[in-house]
Design an enzyme around this catalytic site. Structure first.
Site, PDB file in Angstrom:
ATOM      1  N   LYS A   1       0.821  -1.216   0.000  1.00  0.00           N
ATOM      2  CA  LYS A   1       0.000   0.000   0.000  1.00  0.00           C
ATOM      3  C   LYS A   1       0.857   1.271   0.000  1.00  0.00           C
ATOM      4  O   LYS A   1       0.491   2.283  -0.575  1.00  0.00           O
ATOM      5  CB  LYS A   1      -0.927   0.002   1.222  1.00  0.00           C
TER       6      LYS A   1
ATOM      7  N   GLU B   1      -9.800   6.563   2.651  1.00  0.00           N
ATOM      8  CA  GLU B   1     -10.659   5.519   3.204  1.00  0.00           C
ATOM      9  C   GLU B   1      -9.761   4.401   3.684  1.00  0.00           C
ATOM     10  O   GLU B   1      -8.646   4.253   3.203  1.00  0.00           O
ATOM     11  CB  GLU B   1     -11.592   4.983   2.107  1.00  0.00           C
TER      12      GLU B   1
ATOM     13  N   SER C   1       1.960  -9.476  -0.766  1.00  0.00           N
ATOM     14  CA  SER C   1       1.569  -8.062  -0.715  1.00  0.00           C
ATOM     15  C   SER C   1       1.738  -7.436   0.665  1.00  0.00           C
ATOM     16  O   SER C   1       1.945  -6.234   0.764  1.00  0.00           O
ATOM     17  CB  SER C   1       0.127  -7.895  -1.182  1.00  0.00           C
TER      18      SER C   1
HETATM   19  C1  LIG Z   1      -1.714  -6.870   2.416  1.00  0.00           C
HETATM   20  C2  LIG Z   1      -2.811  -6.566   1.462  1.00  0.00           C
HETATM   21  N1  LIG Z   1      -2.860  -7.223   0.306  1.00  0.00           N
HETATM   22  C3  LIG Z   1      -3.830  -6.988  -0.594  1.00  0.00           C
HETATM   23  C4  LIG Z   1      -4.829  -6.075  -0.340  1.00  0.00           C
HETATM   24  C5  LIG Z   1      -5.898  -5.913  -1.358  1.00  0.00           C
HETATM   25  O1  LIG Z   1      -5.810  -4.708  -2.041  1.00  0.00           O
HETATM   26  P1  LIG Z   1      -5.325  -4.648  -3.544  1.00  0.00           P
HETATM   27  O2  LIG Z   1      -6.145  -5.647  -4.315  1.00  0.00           O
HETATM   28  O3  LIG Z   1      -5.578  -3.239  -3.939  1.00  0.00           O
HETATM   29  O4  LIG Z   1      -3.898  -5.006  -3.602  1.00  0.00           O
HETATM   30  C6  LIG Z   1      -4.811  -5.351   0.850  1.00  0.00           C
HETATM   31  C7  LIG Z   1      -5.845  -4.352   1.180  1.00  0.00           C
HETATM   32  O5  LIG Z   1      -5.973  -3.860   2.265  1.00  0.00           O
HETATM   33  C8  LIG Z   1      -3.780  -5.608   1.771  1.00  0.00           C
HETATM   34  O6  LIG Z   1      -3.709  -4.951   2.950  1.00  0.00           O
END
Ligand SMILES: Cc1ncc(COP(=O)(O)O)c(C=O)c1O
Ligand SMILES: Cc1ncc(COP(=O)(O)O)c(C=O)c1O
Lengths: 410, 254, 410, 254
Positions: A88, A110, A378
């Site tokens: 993020k 948000e 992620s």
């Molecule tokens: C660690 C993590 N991975 C994935 C996501 C999903 O978001 P995005 O599809 O935008 O990567 C989030 C959303 O809060 C997240 O915190």
């Protein structure tokens, strides 16, 4: 990346915004076009990310998991090592630089799970901006640790008491703030959704993941991966890593929240299930989980960050084109994948992230050992401790909390 | 007589017209009917019937809450259509639908416009369809001789106003200030500049809304616009003192 | 680095171990000597740390803090970005490689705050080793989140019910395990203390911090820093960064836990206070906080990781030589420094780390703006949320815990 | 008569001598005195008096707990010395101090040895001083004609045993197995090899300890060593059945 009408990706995207925001979006589009054309900007962005966060984040070879499944060689892109613990921050810091260029003094955002809120509060502290975070009341209650950090970094966290009091409602509320304060305020949208140029802009900043991963794959294995896995909430981490391999002969796999199973309606799979239809909400056109009247459904996932009603218009378009394979992983599969990853590699993927692991674990055993895959980690799961401990139903954790509460009450 | 002509004709008799607003199904569908009756009897000239949407991005807390309760009480699009049909058949002023893009989009713009026509609704206000993305919407409306109402904002440039007014018909909804519905607007402050620019940009009648809540507010815009719009305030009055209160409130504005 | 008698630094150090461990230490000394002389080993270590953790960790310029104090330019070495959230992993992964070389199958470790335990459990998962973590019963109760992660990664956490049931007691317990299982087991000591070769070995692995920081300082500012700050528990992060500047004209400042104040006896300052005397315990000779009979005192600090009774023999020796300036920071100063750092830079130093920040904040305003300092951010504070929330006495956090407890109880 | 000669002389009369152990101040200092009295009367040949230390790295749970309780009850070094002095003056067998390095180090090795001499203690067992770091310690002891007892472990090499035996005097404490005090040792298993190596390495008398808890254990080592050491077991017996139990227990070993 846009094709056809500006802000559209196939038939998805657009900017369905109240007139009062028109000028604001005009400025935003202009500035975004400007920075995209400015190589110094990307350099500035990379410098910031390599000195404030730890980019390039590593590509870790998961030798134990690879051996365990006896199929493809598994590599993990380590967005969890970023400052604030997830991808993020890439988007947030990029938008922060943009805010500086626009000369605005205040940011709003948000947040659902709180990850994006923490990242935005962090950026605001770093850049000396005022900051207000909108967060559904239910999420405020569930995700107190993140609220705590946002407040400690000087942000104001506003619990949103409207609607279903979760992520989508906090987006509505952020827009309500923005239509009032657009002159000095920028809305830092947290995923590759919302009105144009947000889907493209967020993807642009996140593309740093894919750029690195492509180079690192070549360095580590001498070739590109066969498949790349990412979980898909709004779609920002997926777009981030996929962009590194879009024009290559590399399979891209997006994994949505399967919740209790995609036959149960208790999930958040927009593409992998048949439950979503095309709609226009929260400022853009895409697949939404909505009822026949066009009212948005409640969604379910063990992970707070994947239960969004819509999906990035860029991903919707790539799904139409067959460029991305969409799958879903159930809550149970996710917890199992998380558990295995902790034990085998000493890594703690976030619950969101664990969806990507779950699908990769289904596919890897069927692949040859000279094939490689990359999973985008992620985020890290240690900030999900309240949720993960509940998912594991850990009795000692419960006892700890009960004791702690007793201290506070006495 | 189309909407624009209706407004112009009516303006021959009145300095300024009054448009009011209800949320269909709030507090109940029966109440919606009675509210319309009260308002029409009290002398309003036209009305917005809001179809509730789960993601009301441009609404303030009062209307949002009303929409949400309506949905929680089980409001469906079908019920909204039925009630609107009854309203249009019983009362002889123009009624408009107000909602968000997705409600029309999901139903299909063309079927939606056909339904409006069949019911007797004259036009629609959809704040989250900008002119750039309005083609399917306006085409569907115009095919049924319905008026898609578009909005000006105080920060719309002159050029932008031109674009908007060319896209819409019926009248122009001038949003009195930035922000969402239901907050205070200081009408004693000079918004005349904005309204004069609006006037210069279009030959369509002008309505002004967002924050009008008493006669003084209406007096302040008289001469600049053709219609004063009461949105949130009548819900507040209804919540506080029922139909009788609404009757008294509307009459106090004349 | 050793001078004079092997394993000694000035008059500090040595290996005061039971005879049964003699052969084990002989092997350990031998292997350590071997890897130190082997450039491939360091290369393997650096590779591991750059692919599994995110080394080199960045050097972040703290522009807001620098401006705020109007003195020295403040740079922050970001050990908090490491995998598992602190510098501890440097040592642990290094010892992990050593364990592989020695062919042992099991590791044990002590842990206080849990940071070192989590790092060791992580390494054990990664290297496929059995793992037992000893942790004082009081710490188990206080630091449940860390226990949770250790267990999830497959480690066995043994609550130590002996002695004062904190860090030092878990060290005793780990030694008790080791004297029983030395054949297949390696004890991964967590700081630059304990019997030789641990103080030197841990410092050796941690020297990666200083090596990087020196190079990064030259790159970022064209010169070496004027002063370098580190908090001092056992001394591993301090030795780690200090080693990069030992032979330079750079002031080195070690900051100990001042607790309620060094006049109150409720602290853990071995050098900065006059309360410690030289002793021999837990296998080595150094300054200990002990009473006149030679029994160890209880110590106090807001941070669980700095309240150790002893200090690295390397640091004790450097203190004697006047090479390092020792200071202490009180609990109150530490919380203030933490708070300011969060608000100004969006960084969350661990409570341990915040001691270094507190002292740097006292000195920076008195320095010239062409002078620079580096603070070693040894770890991140977000895993300290239970402690930090208590330190801030946050009412909403308490409410959250009470609600959560109610859920569990119902 | 020095310790070594005492042991050798005594061995003329007995196949194997018995050394027991107490923790000074546990359960109380008075109890310590009575325990010694009981043991001496029951026929033990020499005794260890353990001065409790807060960080007892080499002790098992039973002795550790005893040490800890002694300290919690306020045991000071001074009280330990006083009690030891009383013991030495009242009972006519050799007494040794057992403790950890820091207790001696903090007091000063030389003053500590002088104090031992003054009290009448014959030697000391300090498991965390290895021969390499023992110089100050052994010098201080030898200056007072006291015996620093050193330890062999089963994994000590022959060369290592040589080094150790050269450093110590009085006798050699053969740790029967790896691990801490108080766990079971299987004396029916062959530890004879280890004890034979020990015997070959030194002319000093040999004692064996760690896990001896009944006559059969003692019988198993008879012939290999001069002294059997009872540590933890007598504390267990004391805790379970008091002085009388201890008396019975010790007598059962003869
Ligand atoms: C660690 C993590 N991975 C994935 C996501 C999903 O978001 P995005 O599809 O935008 O990567 C989030 C959303 O809060 C997240 O915190
Ligand atoms: C973040 C952090 N910093 C510092 C320390 C203190 O240890 P050392 O002095 O060995 O660096 C600890 C110990 O737990 C720690 O967790």
């Amino acid at each position: 990346m846009a094709e056809g009408k500006a802000g559209y990706f196939g038939e998805y995207g657009g900017a369905f915004i109240p007139e009062v925001l028109h000028a604001t979006f005009e400025e935003l589009n202009e500035k975004f076009t400007e920075i995209k054309a400015d190589p110094d900007f990307w350099q500035e962005y990379e410098n910031l990310m390599s000195t404030y966060s730890c980019r390039a984040t590593p590509l870790t070879y998961a030798d134990n998991l690879s051996r365990h499944f006896g199929g493809a060689q598994i590599y993990i892109k380590r967005e969890d090592l970023n400052h604030t613990g997830a991808h993020k921050v890439n988007n947030v810091m990029g938008q922060g630089l943009l805010v500086k260029r626009m000369g605005k003094k205040r940011v709003i955002a948000e947040t659902g799970a709180g990850q994006h809120g923490v990242a935005t509060a962090t950026m605001a502290a770093k850049f000396g901006l005022e900051c207000t975070i909108y967060m559904g009341e239910i999420d405020v209650l569930r995700q107190r640790p993140n609220v705590f950090w946002m407040e400690r970094m000087g942000a104001t966290v506003v619990p949103v008491k409207e609607g279903t009091r979760v992520l989508k409602d906090s987006i509505n509320e952020a827009f309500r703030d923005w239509v009032t304060n657009m002159d000095d305020t920028h809305y830092v949208l947290g995923t590759a959704c919302g009105p144009a140029p947000f889907p493209e802009m967020v993807s642009y900043f996140q593309s740093i993941i894919g750029k690195e991963a492509r180079r690192q794959s070549l360095e580590a294995t001498g070739k590109l991966p066969d498949s790349v896995y990412a979980c898909v909430g709004g779609g920002s981490n997926a777009m981030g890593i996929f962009q590194g391999f879009m024009d290559d002969d590399v399979e891209l796999v997006g994994v949505e929240a399967g919740g209790h199973g995609i036959d149960t309606h208790l999930h958040a799979s927009r593409i992998a299930s048949n439950d979503a239809t095309v709609g226009v909400a929260q400022g853009f056109r895409t697949y939404f989980l909505q009822n026949q009247d066009g009212q948005m459904n409640e969604t379910h996932s063990v992970s707070a960050g994947l239960d969004y009603i819509g999906i990035s218009p860029l991903l919707a378009n790539l799904a139409d084109q067959g460029r991305i394979r969409f799958e879903s992983a159930t809550d149970v599969e996710v917890i199992d994948a998380l558990s295995l990853t902790m034990k085998k590699e000493g890594l703690i993927p976030a619950l969101e992230t664990s969806h990507a692991f779950a699908q990769a674990f289904k596919d890897a055993p069927k692949m040859r050992s000279d094939q490689t895959i990359i999973i985008n980690q992620s985020g890290r799961g240690d900030k999900d401790i309240f949720t993960i401990a509940d998912a594991f139903d850990d009795p000692k954790w419960k006892q700890f909390i009960i004791e702690k509460a007793r201290q506070y009450e006495s | 007589m189309n909407l624009e002509n209706y407004i112009k004709a009516r303006r021959q008799q009145k300095d300024i017209l009054l448009m009011t607003h209800i949320v269909l199904g709030y507090p109940s569908f029966d109440d919606s009917l009675r509210l319309v009756e009260t308002m029409v009897k009290a002398g309003v000239d036209l009305m917005e019937l809001q179809i509730p949407f789960s993601e009301p991005m441009a609404d303030g807390p009062v209307i949002m809450k009303a929409s949400q309760e309506s949905l929680e009480n089980g409001a469906t699009l079908e019920r909204c259509f039925e009630t609107a049909e009854k309203i249009c058949s019983e009362f002889d002023i123009p009624f408009l639908f107000m909602s968000y893009c997705n409600i029309l989009h999901k139903y299909g713009f063309q079927p939606f416009a056909e339904k409006m026509k069949a019911i007797g609704i004259k036009g629609s206000i959809v704040p989250d369809i900008p002119p750039e993305d309005a083609q399917d919407y306006t085409a569907a409306m115009k095919q049924q001789q319905l008026d898609p109402i578009f909005l000006f904002a105080p920060n719309s440039s002159d050029a932008r106003m031109k674009t908007i007014e060319k896209t819409g018909s019926g009248f122009i909804y001038c949003v009195a200030r930035t922000g969402v519905t239901g907050s205070n607007t200081d009408f004693s402050e000079d918004i005349s500049d904005y309204l004069r620019r609006s006037r210069a940009a279009t030959d369509l009648p002008l309505a002004v809304g967002f924050g009008i809540k008493e006669k003084a507010d209406i007096d302040a815009v008289k001469g600049f616009v053709d219609i004063a719009i009461i949105g949130t305030e009548s819900i507040r009055v209804m919540d506080a003192s029922g139909l009788e209160g609404v009757d008294r409130f509307i009459r106090s504005l004349a």
